[in-house]
Write an enzyme that holds these catalytic residues in place. Structure first.
Site, short mmCIF file in Angstrom:
data_model
loop_
_atom_site.label_atom_id
_atom_site.label_comp_id
_atom_site.label_asym_id
_atom_site.label_seq_id
_atom_site.Cartn_x
_atom_site.Cartn_y
_atom_site.Cartn_z
N GLU A 7 10.32 -4.79 4.49
CA GLU A 7 10.60 -6.20 4.06
C GLU A 7 10.25 -6.44 2.58
O GLU A 7 10.88 -6.98 1.94
CB GLU A 7 9.66 -7.04 4.89
CG GLU A 7 10.03 -7.35 6.27
CD GLU A 7 9.30 -6.12 7.11
OE1 GLU A 7 8.95 -4.95 6.50
OE2 GLU A 7 9.08 -6.30 8.33
N LYS A 24 0.78 -1.15 0.02
CA LYS A 24 -0.12 -0.10 -0.01
C LYS A 24 0.95 1.29 0.05
O LYS A 24 0.69 2.36 -0.83
CB LYS A 24 -0.83 0.12 1.38
CG LYS A 24 -1.90 1.06 1.35
CD LYS A 24 -2.75 1.01 2.56
CE LYS A 24 -3.62 2.26 2.67
NZ LYS A 24 -4.53 2.15 3.94
N GLY A 58 -4.84 -2.14 4.94
CA GLY A 58 -4.14 -3.30 4.24
C GLY A 58 -4.73 -4.55 4.51
O GLY A 58 -4.87 -5.36 3.70
N ARG A 59 -5.49 -4.84 5.74
CA ARG A 59 -6.02 -5.88 6.10
C ARG A 59 -7.41 -6.10 5.76
O ARG A 59 -8.05 -7.28 5.77
CB ARG A 59 -5.76 -6.02 7.66
CG ARG A 59 -6.62 -4.77 8.63
CD ARG A 59 -6.19 -4.99 9.97
NE ARG A 59 -6.66 -3.82 10.74
CZ ARG A 59 -5.92 -2.76 10.83
NH1 ARG A 59 -4.74 -2.50 10.38
NH2 ARG A 59 -6.32 -1.80 11.54
N HIS A 92 -5.77 -33.39 17.38
CA HIS A 92 -4.68 -34.14 17.90
C HIS A 92 -3.52 -33.54 18.50
O HIS A 92 -2.45 -34.23 18.73
CB HIS A 92 -4.23 -35.34 16.68
CG HIS A 92 -5.20 -36.30 16.37
ND1 HIS A 92 -5.56 -37.40 16.84
CD2 HIS A 92 -6.18 -35.94 15.40
CE1 HIS A 92 -6.40 -37.74 16.18
NE2 HIS A 92 -7.16 -36.98 15.38
N GLU A 103 -4.98 -6.81 14.72
CA GLU A 103 -4.38 -5.58 14.12
C GLU A 103 -5.60 -4.69 14.19
O GLU A 103 -5.24 -3.24 14.84
CB GLU A 103 -3.73 -5.77 12.74
CG GLU A 103 -2.69 -4.56 12.74
CD GLU A 103 -1.80 -4.52 11.45
OE1 GLU A 103 -2.60 -4.31 10.31
OE2 GLU A 103 -0.62 -4.75 11.32
N LYS A 144 9.21 -1.24 14.43
CA LYS A 144 9.89 -0.72 13.01
C LYS A 144 11.07 0.08 13.38
O LYS A 144 12.30 0.03 12.67
CB LYS A 144 8.91 -0.28 12.20
CG LYS A 144 7.94 -1.23 11.31
CD LYS A 144 7.03 -0.47 10.64
CE LYS A 144 5.77 -1.17 10.09
NZ LYS A 144 4.70 -0.52 9.26
O1 F6P Z 1 3.28 -3.07 9.67
C1 F6P Z 1 1.79 -3.30 9.49
C2 F6P Z 1 1.52 -2.99 8.14
O2 F6P Z 1 1.38 -1.52 8.23
C3 F6P Z 1 0.02 -3.71 8.09
O3 F6P Z 1 -1.06 -2.85 8.44
C4 F6P Z 1 0.13 -3.61 6.49
O4 F6P Z 1 -0.98 -4.52 6.26
C5 F6P Z 1 1.39 -3.96 6.29
O5 F6P Z 1 2.31 -3.47 7.39
C6 F6P Z 1 1.94 -3.77 4.94
O6 F6P Z 1 2.14 -2.64 4.66
P1 F6P Z 1 2.16 -2.21 2.96
O7 F6P Z 1 1.16 -2.67 2.33
O8 F6P Z 1 2.05 -0.57 2.98
O9 F6P Z 1 3.57 -2.57 2.56
#
Ligand code: F6P
Length: 550
Positions: free
Chosen positions: A214, A208, A269-270, A386, A355, A506
């Protein structure tokens, strides 16, 4: 909306009092007192059947919970969300994931602009692109067909796509390979790509913000991986597309914005798996089935918006969740899909629920004096039976369960589906009714073993059933949980759509990474534990002998 004193509201107090009374009664008694209970405490909408008679409630509980919803303004907040009000107050944003699945004939105006038209314009572009890739018209740089899709993202930009891909794998292109990379651990990228031909691989970079460490790190790794195979910079355009709200950062990364699929800041995002973030889903199942999934979401949206509280599935799920969390004091919820294709559904729900509602202050910043989101976790049945079901049946904590199952298997194999579903049904029964000491004795059990073999029961569960796992039913199921999470957040008076809690870690990681990269640094300024860990890591990494000191 100010709602600071939830626990001192008369409606909350009434629920407390009612809990003191009803908690004296075992589910066995509640069922004995009302033989129609199993049919009465059910509700059906959009092809989903919710059976909640095994919750520790009676009709009065539901009335009192609905009173709580009413006095906390749930109905008004639902309207506010659908209207596009800025209900995400800490980020001053509208929350309009419902617009992502609104039919083209609808109009939702945000600051005078019809966002549904924008959504459908992106959907059209996605469909066109997917047709090109799926038909083989979109070629890699050397003229090969694209056979591998690698989606790179994290959190909401990964969990939805990977869950949906796994859930709908039965409907997906079996001659294409779909992989998902999220972790900054290089293993994730290496394992996802080690057997792929770069010339046949398309990367979808999903972010987003397009600033997430990452995702950008993995995207750079992907670019290097492609270039190392002899592809030129020009080849990037054939092998990378982006999904983002941030065109500038996409351009900076080197992806042509003609190959970018957009979404908007009003999609959390979620809550984004049905936006362009779902491009991998559309590539896997095709545009028509993707639209069926959107229709499933939309059906639940409409039900949520219009159904009266007592027949409103997401509302009921939310009220039961509040009851279990705040009155039964249950700190966790187990989500147990008896459907192997839903194996990533619990992980997806973890972000959606925790979240969203893992918050400690109200909308106006006051500390809450009640528990907010419980911990969500789970595994597909029957595997969980199990491993951790022992605790659910006989442990000292109450773990409310959501069982999810389907009438028709996607892979019929002898009587295995009946076996699977018999287990789902039996678990709910065992949890609710247990087995008394007398019943155990009547089986001729040695007296010393009677306590061990006794099940107290009275453990609550929901059962959600649908005819079949399809794109449509998956959409409805996800929307059910999305709206349930929203209603819970309204009652707790928290912002379900921000996520400030992920920021501190972060920031500290940014500082720490600089320190890890320097070989020796005498002036580490963290606490003694963090300093010691940094030093130990450096030595381990560099293969030096361990010992005290820097
Ligand atoms: O670190 C949490 C977060 O901001 C989430 O809310 C989001 O879904 C995810 O990181 C990824 O963010 P982006 O889509 O901006 O890379």
């Amino acid at each position: 909306m100010s709602n600071p004193d939830l626990t001192s509201r008369p409606q909350w107090q009434a629920l407390r009092k009612h809990f003191a009374e009803i908690s004296q009664h075992h589910l066995r008694e509640l069922f004995a007192a009302d033989p129609t209970r199993g049919e009465r405490f059910t509700v059906e909408a959009c092809g989903l059947y919710l059976e909640y008679s095994k919750q520790r409630i009676n009709a009065e509980t539901l009335e009192l919970l609905r009173d709580l919803a009413e006095c906390t303004g749930v109905a008004q907040r639902i309207q506010a969300m659908f209207r596009g009000d800025h209900i995400n107050t800490t980020e001053n944003r509208a929350v309009l994931h419902i617009a992502l699945r609104a039919p083209a004939s609808e109009k939702i105006l945000l600051d005078g602009r019809d966002v549904v038209a924008d959504v459908h314009a992106v959907l059209e572009r996605m469909a066109e692109f997917c047709e090109q890739v799926r038909s083989g018209a979109w070629l890699g740089h050397s003229g090969k067909h694209i056979r591998n899709i690698v989606s790179i993202g994290i959190g909401g930009s990964d969990l939805g796509p990977v869950m949906a891909y796994e859930a709908l794998r039965h409907y997906s292109r079996r001659d294409m390979t779909f992989r998902f990379v999220s972790n900054v651990d290089g293993t994730d990228f290496m394992e996802a790509t080690h057997d792929l031909d770069a010339a046949e691989t398309l990367f979808i970079i999903c972010s987003k913000t397009f600033t997430t460490l990452e995702t950008l790190t993995n995207a750079h790794a992907a670019r290097t991986w492609l270039l190392k195979t002899g592809a030129t910079e020009q080849a990037i355009a054939r092998h990378f597309v982006a999904v983002s709200t941030n065109a500038e950062e996409v351009r900076k990364f080197g992806i042509d914005t003609a190959h970018m699929f957009g979404f908007w800041d009003w999609v959390g995002g979620r809550y984004s798996m049905d936006s362009a973030i779902g491009l991998s889903t559309m590539l896997a199942i095709g545009p028509d089935q993707f639209r069926q999934m959107l229709a499933g979401f939309h059906a639940m949206d409409e039900h949520f918006r219009t159904a009266p509280a007592e027949r409103n599935l997401p509302m009921l799920m939310a009220l039961l969740a509040i009851w279990n969390n705040n009155f039964l004091d249950s700190a966790t919820v187990a989500v147990l899909p008896y459907e192997q294709y839903l194996k990533r559904f619990p992980a997806y729900l973890q972000q959606l629920t925790m979240e969203s509602n893992g918050k400690h202050v109200t909308l106006d910043g006051k500390p809450v004096d009640y528990a907010t989101a419980p911990v969500y976790w789970g595994e597909p049945g029957t595997n969980g039976q199990h491993s951790f079901f022992q605790l659910i049946h006989q442990g000292t904590r109450i773990v409310p369960c959501d069982f999810i199952g389907f009438g028709q298997p996607l892979n019929p194999l002898g009587e295995q589906h009946d076996l699977l579903m018999a287990n789902l049904i039996a678990q709910g029964e065992a949890l609710a009714f247990g087995k008394t000491a007398d019943e155990v004795r009547a089986e001729g059990t040695d007296e010393a073993l009677v306590p061990h073999r006794t099940f107290e029961g009275n453990r609550p569960s929901n059962t959600i059933l649908a005819a079949k796992l399809t794109p449509h039913s998956l959409g409805s199921l996800v929307a059910l949980y999305e709206h349930s999470v929203f209603v819970q957040g309204v009652i707790w008076n928290i912002d379900s759509f921000d996520q400030w809690g992920v920021e501190l870690g972060k920031q500290l990681a940014q500082k720490t990474v600089a320190e890890l990269c320097q070989k020796t640094s005498p002036d580490l300024s963290h606490d003694s534990s963090t300093n010691a860990l940094i030093r130990r890591y450096r030595r381990l990494r560099d293969g030096e002998p361990s010992g005290a000191g820097a």
